[in-house]
Design a protein around this motif. Structure first.
Motif, PDB file in Angstrom:
ATOM      1  N   VAL A 150       1.042  -1.117   0.059  1.00 20.12           N
ATOM      2  CA  VAL A 150       0.069  -0.017   0.042  1.00 20.12           C
ATOM      3  C   VAL A 150       1.009   1.281   0.200  1.00 20.12           C
ATOM      4  CG1 VAL A 150      -1.584   1.299   1.351  1.00 20.12           C
ATOM      5  CG2 VAL A 150      -2.065  -1.140   1.024  1.00 20.12           C
ATOM      6  N   VAL A 191       2.299   1.680  -3.558  1.00 23.90           N
ATOM      7  CA  VAL A 191       1.117   2.325  -4.381  1.00 23.90           C
ATOM      8  C   VAL A 191       0.860   3.502  -4.393  1.00 23.90           C
ATOM      9  CG1 VAL A 191      -1.517   1.645  -4.852  1.00 23.90           C
ATOM     10  CG2 VAL A 191      -0.093  -0.292  -4.740  1.00 23.90           C
ATOM     11  N   LEU A 237       0.162  -3.680  -9.388  1.00 22.42           N
ATOM     12  CA  LEU A 237      -0.772  -4.130  -8.555  1.00 22.42           C
ATOM     13  C   LEU A 237      -1.995  -4.474  -9.526  1.00 22.42           C
ATOM     14  CD1 LEU A 237      -2.222  -5.089  -5.912  1.00 22.42           C
ATOM     15  CD2 LEU A 237      -2.810  -2.980  -5.481  1.00 22.42           C
ATOM     16  N   ARG A 238      -2.256  -3.656 -10.484  1.00 21.39           N
ATOM     17  CA  ARG A 238      -3.396  -3.773 -11.508  1.00 21.39           C
ATOM     18  C   ARG A 238      -3.193  -5.121 -12.245  1.00 21.39           C
ATOM     19  NH1 ARG A 238      -4.139   1.543 -13.235  1.00 21.39           N
ATOM     20  NH2 ARG A 238      -2.301   1.302 -14.566  1.00 21.39           N
ATOM     21  N   VAL A 291       1.376   1.055  -8.752  1.00 16.28           N
ATOM     22  CA  VAL A 291      -0.175   0.815  -9.290  1.00 16.28           C
ATOM     23  C   VAL A 291      -0.310  -0.077 -10.399  1.00 16.28           C
ATOM     24  CG1 VAL A 291      -2.263   2.281 -10.029  1.00 16.28           C
ATOM     25  CG2 VAL A 291      -0.778   3.335  -8.020  1.00 16.28           C
ATOM     26  N   ILE A 313      -3.975  -8.254 -10.643  1.00 17.93           N
ATOM     27  CA  ILE A 313      -5.297  -8.488 -10.377  1.00 17.93           C
ATOM     28  C   ILE A 313      -5.886  -8.891 -11.628  1.00 17.93           C
ATOM     29  CG2 ILE A 313      -7.650  -7.539  -9.690  1.00 17.93           C
ATOM     30  CD1 ILE A 313      -6.006  -5.885  -7.559  1.00 17.93           C
ATOM     31  N   GLN A 314      -5.561  -7.883 -12.507  1.00 16.28           N
ATOM     32  CA  GLN A 314      -6.405  -8.105 -13.771  1.00 16.28           C
ATOM     33  C   GLN A 314      -5.816  -9.256 -14.757  1.00 16.28           C
ATOM     34  OE1 GLN A 314      -6.355  -4.281 -15.727  1.00 16.28           O
ATOM     35  NE2 GLN A 314      -8.569  -3.860 -15.205  1.00 16.28           N
TER      36      GLN A 314
END
Lengths: 210, 210
Positions: free
Chosen positions: B120, B123, B133-134, B130, B137-138
């Motif tokens: 965090v 990020v 992390l995207r 960022v 997840i994606q």
């Protein structure tokens, strides 16, 4: 201008080395973050915060309209609980999650997510901001809502609601996870409100299914 | 000591100005964060990342065991998708959310939440983190899981899962919302797994209820 005292405009008459309005506000916000974090929202008093800031307690009402408004400004969340909680409680309790989601989406979308991103940056950077956000969730907004529902395990429900709302903010405004980041409010509500409603009023003990 | 060169210890013999292992790893991690963010996980190659770092591509295998391991180290999430995705897909698909939650709780609890808090902070501080992390997840973890389920709206489901997992991490490890922060895994799973499972395999279009 740099070292002079501004005596123009409609400010109240000043004596001696009194601070400017901007200085007073900044001092109150900094003191508020300390005192709310140390003492919690309920125990913190306007007098204690003003004392820490070294200003007259009347300045809290003058600049922020009271304790709730000062908290709202200090926590970087543009939702004043004194206004919002009574509004959210009007209507079907099975649609409380939907009303709550629409309120967050509206205030956060307004600044294109800038407010939420600022909140996360401040939380990542300092413990007072963490304490403020914890107070907001545990003792200011969610807990008041959950308490009025009269459900079991109110603290766990409060924390679960916090996890979903903060997670939505992270996904939509910080990580920019599409299509959630650009989805209209109806799509977000259809997807998330049933989950949030389960945290508010559903069975969270695992006794689900046949 | 301050300007001398340390020639003691068990380091391998060095020639010329070659970097130390620590320098090579740091250069690869920095290059990985740039290249994964610019090109996405699937398009980024080991060769491109090593080239950006100015080291031999064989160093990626040597230090990280391959592309997945490098991504895992660079994103600050100690879950290697090449290992974890096949493991999670074994068993009843209606319990996929539970298996996923237990995996995250186990790896994050291990470091007492320090890994998630570091994530965090990174990020909040920079856009490459960022993007990483995207990507995680994606395109790395959740999307692979969601795709194998063959459900509609896979991207929205992926983002919704991301919102709940990131929200849990924020609540448990950053904001420290009790009792969620200290709850045992069974309690967390009972409370959250049904919500996460709805995002994976339930109706997310709002056509719920009678």
């Amino acid at each position: 201008m740099s070292s002079g005292i501004d005596q123009s405009g409609t400010e109240p008459k000043r004596r001696g080395r009194r601070r400017s309005g901007a200085d007073t506000k900044a001092a109150l916000l900094a003191a508020a973050r300390e005192v709310f974090t140390e003492q919690g929202y309920d125990a913190a008093t306007v007098r204690a915060i003003a004392g820490r800031a070294g200003v007259d307690p009347a300045m809290v009402n003058h600049w922020f309209g009271g304790k709730e408004g000062l908290f709202t400004a200090a926590v970087h969340i543009p939702i004043n609980p004194a206004e919002v909680v009574p509004q959210l409680l009007v209507g079907d309790r099975e649609q409380l999650a939907e009303r709550l989601l629409r309120r967050f989406l509206t205030v956060w979308d307004n600044a294109e997510g800038g407010q939420f991103a600022a909140l996360v940056r401040s939380v990542a950077a300092n413990e007072n901001a963490v304490g403020m956000l914890r107070e907001f969730i545990q003792n200011v907004l969610f807990k008041r809502l959950v308490k009025t529902l009269g459900m079991d395990r109110a603290e766990l429900r409060t924390a679960l609601c916090g996890s979903q709302i903060v997670g939505l903010g992270m996904a939509r405004y910080v990580i920019h996870l599409e299509p959630l980041a650009s989805a209209d409010h109806d799509t977000v509500v259809a997807a998330i409100a049933p989950n949030l409603q389960r945290y508010l009023t559903g069975d969270i003990s695992g006794a689900t299914g046949p």
